[in-house]
Structures are given as structure tokens and as C-alpha cells.
Design a protein around this motif. Sequence first.
Motif, PDB file in Angstrom:
ATOM      1  N   TYR A   8      46.637  29.041  27.154  1.00 34.00           N
ATOM      2  CA  TYR A   8      46.087  30.390  27.247  1.00 34.00           C
ATOM      3  C   TYR A   8      46.439  31.210  26.011  1.00 34.00           C
ATOM      4  O   TYR A   8      45.606  31.953  25.489  1.00 34.00           O
ATOM      5  CB  TYR A   8      46.603  31.097  28.501  1.00 34.00           C
ATOM      6  CG  TYR A   8      46.309  32.583  28.478  1.00 34.00           C
ATOM      7  CD1 TYR A   8      45.029  33.059  28.714  1.00 34.00           C
ATOM      8  CD2 TYR A   8      47.319  33.500  28.162  1.00 34.00           C
ATOM      9  CE1 TYR A   8      44.743  34.404  28.658  1.00 34.00           C
ATOM     10  CE2 TYR A   8      47.041  34.857  28.102  1.00 34.00           C
ATOM     11  CZ  TYR A   8      45.757  35.299  28.351  1.00 34.00           C
ATOM     12  OH  TYR A   8      45.478  36.637  28.278  1.00 34.00           O
ATOM     13  N   ASN A   9      47.652  31.076  25.533  1.00 29.32           N
ATOM     14  CA  ASN A   9      48.084  31.857  24.375  1.00 29.32           C
ATOM     15  C   ASN A   9      47.214  31.552  23.157  1.00 29.32           C
ATOM     16  O   ASN A   9      46.825  32.453  22.404  1.00 29.32           O
ATOM     17  CB  ASN A   9      49.553  31.564  24.066  1.00 29.32           C
ATOM     18  CG  ASN A   9      50.156  32.609  23.139  1.00 29.32           C
ATOM     19  OD1 ASN A   9      49.952  33.806  23.328  1.00 29.32           O
ATOM     20  ND2 ASN A   9      50.878  32.156  22.135  1.00 29.32           N
ATOM     21  N   MET A  10      46.885  30.271  22.958  1.00 26.34           N
ATOM     22  CA  MET A  10      46.021  29.892  21.835  1.00 26.34           C
ATOM     23  C   MET A  10      44.643  30.521  21.966  1.00 26.34           C
ATOM     24  O   MET A  10      44.089  31.069  21.008  1.00 26.34           O
ATOM     25  CB  MET A  10      45.902  28.367  21.781  1.00 26.34           C
ATOM     26  CG  MET A  10      47.192  27.646  21.452  1.00 26.34           C
ATOM     27  SD  MET A  10      47.036  25.853  21.612  1.00 26.34           S
ATOM     28  CE  MET A  10      45.864  25.499  20.321  1.00 26.34           C
ATOM     29  N   LEU A  11      44.073  30.439  23.166  1.00 24.86           N
ATOM     30  CA  LEU A  11      42.747  31.018  23.388  1.00 24.86           C
ATOM     31  C   LEU A  11      42.744  32.521  23.183  1.00 24.86           C
ATOM     32  O   LEU A  11      41.813  33.089  22.604  1.00 24.86           O
ATOM     33  CB  LEU A  11      42.277  30.693  24.808  1.00 24.86           C
ATOM     34  CG  LEU A  11      42.058  29.211  25.134  1.00 24.86           C
ATOM     35  CD1 LEU A  11      41.799  29.039  26.618  1.00 24.86           C
ATOM     36  CD2 LEU A  11      40.906  28.644  24.311  1.00 24.86           C
ATOM     37  N   SER A  12      43.802  33.178  23.649  1.00 22.23           N
ATOM     38  CA  SER A  12      43.900  34.626  23.527  1.00 22.23           C
ATOM     39  C   SER A  12      43.987  35.047  22.064  1.00 22.23           C
ATOM     40  O   SER A  12      43.312  35.990  21.626  1.00 22.23           O
ATOM     41  CB  SER A  12      45.118  35.126  24.306  1.00 22.23           C
ATOM     42  OG  SER A  12      45.288  36.512  24.129  1.00 22.23           O
ATOM     43  N   ILE A  13      44.818  34.330  21.297  1.00 21.20           N
ATOM     44  CA  ILE A  13      44.982  34.671  19.881  1.00 21.20           C
ATOM     45  C   ILE A  13      43.691  34.418  19.115  1.00 21.20           C
ATOM     46  O   ILE A  13      43.258  35.241  18.298  1.00 21.20           O
ATOM     47  CB  ILE A  13      46.154  33.882  19.274  1.00 21.20           C
ATOM     48  CG1 ILE A  13      47.483  34.396  19.847  1.00 21.20           C
ATOM     49  CG2 ILE A  13      46.160  33.979  17.752  1.00 21.20           C
ATOM     50  CD1 ILE A  13      48.698  33.621  19.386  1.00 21.20           C
ATOM     51  N   TYR A  14      43.042  33.295  19.397  1.00 19.73           N
ATOM     52  CA  TYR A  14      41.778  33.007  18.706  1.00 19.73           C
ATOM     53  C   TYR A  14      40.728  34.055  19.048  1.00 19.73           C
ATOM     54  O   TYR A  14      39.956  34.494  18.190  1.00 19.73           O
ATOM     55  CB  TYR A  14      41.271  31.616  19.067  1.00 19.73           C
ATOM     56  CG  TYR A  14      40.023  31.231  18.298  1.00 19.73           C
ATOM     57  CD1 TYR A  14      40.112  30.688  17.030  1.00 19.73           C
ATOM     58  CD2 TYR A  14      38.754  31.435  18.850  1.00 19.73           C
ATOM     59  CE1 TYR A  14      38.965  30.360  16.304  1.00 19.73           C
ATOM     60  CE2 TYR A  14      37.612  31.114  18.146  1.00 19.73           C
ATOM     61  CZ  TYR A  14      37.718  30.579  16.871  1.00 19.73           C
ATOM     62  OH  TYR A  14      36.588  30.276  16.158  1.00 19.73           O
ATOM     63  N   GLY A  15      40.698  34.472  20.296  1.00 20.87           N
ATOM     64  CA  GLY A  15      39.735  35.492  20.700  1.00 20.87           C
ATOM     65  C   GLY A  15      39.960  36.813  19.996  1.00 20.87           C
ATOM     66  O   GLY A  15      39.006  37.531  19.670  1.00 20.87           O
ATOM     67  N   ASP A  16      41.223  37.149  19.750  1.00 18.29           N
ATOM     68  CA  ASP A  16      41.533  38.392  19.043  1.00 18.29           C
ATOM     69  C   ASP A  16      41.236  38.279  17.551  1.00 18.29           C
ATOM     70  O   ASP A  16      40.632  39.165  16.959  1.00 18.29           O
ATOM     71  CB  ASP A  16      43.011  38.756  19.243  1.00 18.29           C
ATOM     72  CG  ASP A  16      43.298  39.222  20.648  1.00 18.29           C
ATOM     73  OD1 ASP A  16      42.352  39.650  21.337  1.00 18.29           O
ATOM     74  OD2 ASP A  16      44.468  39.153  21.065  1.00 18.29           O
ATOM     75  N   CYS A  17      41.717  37.160  16.940  1.00 17.94           N
ATOM     76  CA  CYS A  17      41.571  37.002  15.484  1.00 17.94           C
ATOM     77  C   CYS A  17      41.693  35.527  15.110  1.00 17.94           C
ATOM     78  O   CYS A  17      42.788  34.960  15.170  1.00 17.94           O
ATOM     79  CB  CYS A  17      42.632  37.822  14.753  1.00 17.94           C
ATOM     80  SG  CYS A  17      42.569  37.640  12.953  1.00 17.94           S
ATOM     81  N   PRO A  18      40.600  34.886  14.721  1.00 18.96           N
ATOM     82  CA  PRO A  18      40.665  33.475  14.329  1.00 18.96           C
ATOM     83  C   PRO A  18      41.647  33.200  13.185  1.00 18.96           C
ATOM     84  O   PRO A  18      42.279  32.151  13.144  1.00 18.96           O
ATOM     85  CB  PRO A  18      39.222  33.166  13.911  1.00 18.96           C
ATOM     86  CG  PRO A  18      38.392  34.115  14.721  1.00 18.96           C
ATOM     87  CD  PRO A  18      39.206  35.378  14.775  1.00 18.96           C
ATOM     88  N   ARG A  19      41.790  34.158  12.253  1.00 20.53           N
ATOM     89  CA  ARG A  19      42.712  33.921  11.134  1.00 20.53           C
ATOM     90  C   ARG A  19      44.160  33.879  11.632  1.00 20.53           C
ATOM     91  O   ARG A  19      44.961  33.074  11.153  1.00 20.53           O
ATOM     92  CB  ARG A  19      42.544  34.999  10.069  1.00 20.53           C
ATOM     93  CG  ARG A  19      43.439  34.816   8.829  1.00 20.53           C
ATOM     94  CD  ARG A  19      43.250  33.464   8.164  1.00 20.53           C
ATOM     95  NE  ARG A  19      41.912  33.260   7.669  1.00 20.53           N
ATOM     96  CZ  ARG A  19      41.521  33.552   6.440  1.00 20.53           C
ATOM     97  NH1 ARG A  19      42.380  34.033   5.558  1.00 20.53           N
ATOM     98  NH2 ARG A  19      40.267  33.327   6.077  1.00 20.53           N
TER      99      ARG A  19
END
Length: 605
Positions: A8-19
Motif C-alpha cells: 500500500y505504501n508504494m501505491l500511495s507514494i506513486y499516486g502522490d508523486c512518481p518521482r
Amino acid sequence: MGKMYVSYNMLSIYGDCPRKYKFQYVDGLAKLYRQEKPYLSFGESLHKALEEFFKNPNAESRTKENLLGILSRVWIKKGFSSEDEEKQYLRDAERYLGIFFDTQDVKITPFRVEEFFRVPMEGFFLTGRMDRIDILPGTKNKLEIIDYKTGKYMPTQETFDKDLQMSLYALGALKKYPEYSPEKISVYYFQHGQKLTTTRTPEQLAEVESDLEERVAAIASDTDYEPRETPFCRSCDYLLICPLMGVCATETAGKTRLDEQAGQQALLEEELKKTKEHYVSITQDLYALHNYSLDISSTLDSKILAQKISAAFRGIAAAARSALFFWDVGEGKFILTDSHNLDFSEDFAVEENKIFSFSGGCDFGLSASDTFSRDNPFCSLFGSTHGLKNYVVTPLVTKDKVFGLMALADLAGSRRPTNKHLQTVLTSLADQAAVAIYNSSLYRYAIYDGLTKLFRGSHFQERLKIEMARARRTGEKLTLVMCDLDNFKKINDTYGHIEGDRILREFGRTVRVKTRATDICGRYGGEEFAVLLPSTDVSGAVNVAENIRAHAESSIKTSDGKPVTASFGVAAWDVSMNNPSDFVHKSDEALYKAKQSGKNRVVFV
């Protein structure tokens, strides 16, 4: 696609900012840029304590004392700016766990505790960790997944019902334990003392699985990882290397110009270097400002807050010396609250009209000089220190009121007081500091008696409960001193209530001066006071009481010069005292004997 591990943490971070996702999970920069922070240690400590607590198979031995003892043992000490700040977080953790113990089922035997799952999906693994899984009472195969949240945010029920993390927990549990059914997903919010519960149907989980596969496919196919500006950019750990801050863009543009204008290469390289250094400096200042602002807003304790504010201003300004003053409404003065490398006389304070008037609002902004002159009225803020080189003074203003003054001296290196960029950053920090002081003042008024500056009786009672529980758990000594001003009603009747208030104020100051920082002092009610002394036996408590008594008799006088006296009762806690009232009653008995035997004395039982 390859076998990715997705959380979930990975998905959340990618959703906020791919970089940011790239920095953390592709480039592996998390450890390099991670900063230890108090709230992270606080949250991890609560999780560790509950993990060990629920792993105890003997439910009857799961007592509140046992839970707090585990917390003390597993407490993580990283990221705290001072011992006082750590103590405040620890007290909060003890309070939250106490509420959890009183309101939740702590005798249940969990199905799993801190359960990690890694389940195969279509082309990737879904991973995560669930704080606790219970089998619902009266069932054999229906599960409740329980998560703990230690932050301040708690969503509405409507938002919670759509929460992706809860969906992934339910999906992970279903995949790992196909013979069980995840009927409930709950989150306990420690800072609210509340639990939210939701459900997911099989149809909803099938939709989640399909959506998850699309999300993972999008991540796997991304090669650019474009940065995305969000409201959280200023708090990002990777702010210094983010291309949105302009450094990378400037570098690229500079290289293009160098290709086009080869004849001016040396000049352009120097220009590029200076521009890059300027952007890096601005970025670092903004990053520091954000982190300091977060740190300042994380506490309500005025002493810790003063230390944090002073450290923040010194850090940003590279100042060798500082003095912080809080406005005291009762005294009508700026009271020296924190200082660094400056000389001040005892009880140093600054009269408001010696510097400026703010009866109609603050009439000055930041004041700065690259030189130091004793002719400047602001120089009185630096006490008797000589040989200062330069200074900055800024008022801490919010809601059209001045809550403090921050004085900095001997700024080093390129940090010139008259630099406009530095002044802008310091003014922004002053705004944050003023709001924090205002919030702290509200908290202070809620728990401190405005007249004596000691704890109010209600808050003292709460602290008494905590210290009694600590003494029971650790076996340390704990003593209580109850004291009462002698003949105070007669003083009020003879000299008036204004004189009575002055005497109460001076007696409160005496109690503060004659006790340690770790002692807990309160105005119990009217003219009665209480002092709780951790790690102190009866002999030590009697000495403290005698010091307060003697100092009061010699220094506090009525308007016609008569000494003010007080009587004291001292008692030691023992394991037979289950309630605070038992402890207070025992100390009150000693106080009654002191009154009956002539007043102005210390009696212990």
C-alpha cells in the motif's frame, strides 16, 4: 512485468508523486534521506508495546501496569530534541495506552499479531503487515483485521469505507487464509481514542484486485517517473533533489546555452554554478523552514517549545547567540524564556514600553543591523553581554497580538542580518512560532492556574494517577506534600483580595523555585497546594517542604510587613493506596496535624 513486490505504501507514494516513488523504491534512497523524527519513534514504540502485550498467551496477566511496563522497555529514544520532549511523548504514549486498555478488549486471544503477508497476484506479489487479526467471537472462521494509527488524522466513516489500505488488508488476508473470511476491517486511532470499522464484500474485493492489477501495470510501464507537485511537496524527504525545485532544470538549460554559445563557455559555467548554488541555498532554507515548522508545531509544552523555537532561529540564521522572550499577561512584561550564549541577571525581563508599544497592535516588524550599538533600544534584549557584532530582532505576532520576541546576535558567514532573503525566511518562521506559542498558551491556560503558574487541581489529579501507576510498576519511592497558607481567609478579609492574590502568586513562585523540574506542583484549590515528588523518600520530601516553608516565611510579607506562613503535611505512597484520594487523604491527615499543633510547620506520617 516481472515479479514486483507491491505494498500500500508504494501505491500511495506513486499516486502522490512518481518521482518520489523512483527515489525511494527504484533508486533506494530512503535510508540516505530518512530523518529520525519524534512522532515516528512514538508510533513505532506504541506498535511494539502492543505487539508484545498481545503475544502474551496468558490473558489474565495482561494488566495496564504490564502494558505500560512493556512500553517503558521497548521505548525508542531516537529523534527527540531534548529529554523534556521525550518525556512529554512518553507521557502521551502512557495516556493513550491507558485509554486503549480501558476501552478495548485486551483479554482476547488474537489469531495473529503483526502478521506479514506476501501473496501472489497476476505478475506480482502483494505485501503488507497487519497489526492484529482476531477471530470474531462466536465464529470459527470470520476475521476482524485491526490496524493501529498513532497520527492526528482520523477520516470520516464515508472516507474510511473507501480506504484502499483497508481493501488491500482484506484482500491479503483472504489470499493468505482462504479458509477464513475477513468480515471486518477496523482501525483504532490512538489520539482520538476511537475505533472505525468497515467491511468489504467478495464483489468489492474482486474489483479491488482488478484495479490493483491496473495500478501495478501502470507503475511497471513507467520509465519517466514525472515529478508531481502536491500540497505535501514541502514536507518531502527528497525536496533537495527534486527537479521541481529548479536545480535540474537550470542545469539542463545551462548546458543548452553552453552548446549554443561555445565562445562564452567559461562565463556561462560560472553563471550556472552561481545560479545552481543560489537555488540549492533557497531549497535548503525552505526545507529547513518546513522541518523546523513541523518540529515547533509538535509540542504544547512551553518549555520545550521555547527550546525548539530558539534552536530553529539559530539554525536558520547561523546565529551564535539568542534570547527568546514570551509575553506574560499577568506580569505585563516580556519574560526571558530561553537564552544561548548571553549573560542575563536573575529574573531578567523587559518592560513593554522600553522597546515599543503594541496596545493597538505591533508597531514594528523585523529589525536588523550588520553592526551592534548599545544606543539601539533593542540592544537591551541581549542583557549584559558585550562585544556583539550584529543582531536581528523579530516580534512573534499572530491574531494581532505579540506573543514573544526573538533576538539573535552574531550571525556567521554569509548570513548577514540585512539580507532580504534571510529576513523573509525568519519572518515566515516567526509566523509559525507565534501560532505555536498561541496554541501552547491555550494548553497552558487549560492545565495551569493563571495566578500561581502551577498545575490546576484537575490536571494535578491526572498526573497523580500516572505517577502512582509508575511507582507501582517500578517500585520507586513517591511522596506527596499538601500545604495550606495559614490564616488566609483573615488575610483576604483584612487586606483585600488583590493583596491575597499577590500572596498566592508569590507563594506559587516559591514552590516553583524550591522544587525540581521533575516534581509536579499544583494549586489544589483556594489556598491549598500540592507537591508530588517522584523518586523521593519521606526524608527528602520533608526537606523540600521545610525549604518552601522557610522561604515563604522569610520572603512573603503582607503590605504592613507581617510574615506569611504555611503548614505542610507529608505522606509516602504505598501499594495499599489504589486511588489518588487514598494518597491525598493520608497527606491531608498530616496537614491537619500540622494545623492543630500550631501551624507554620511540617508534619509527616
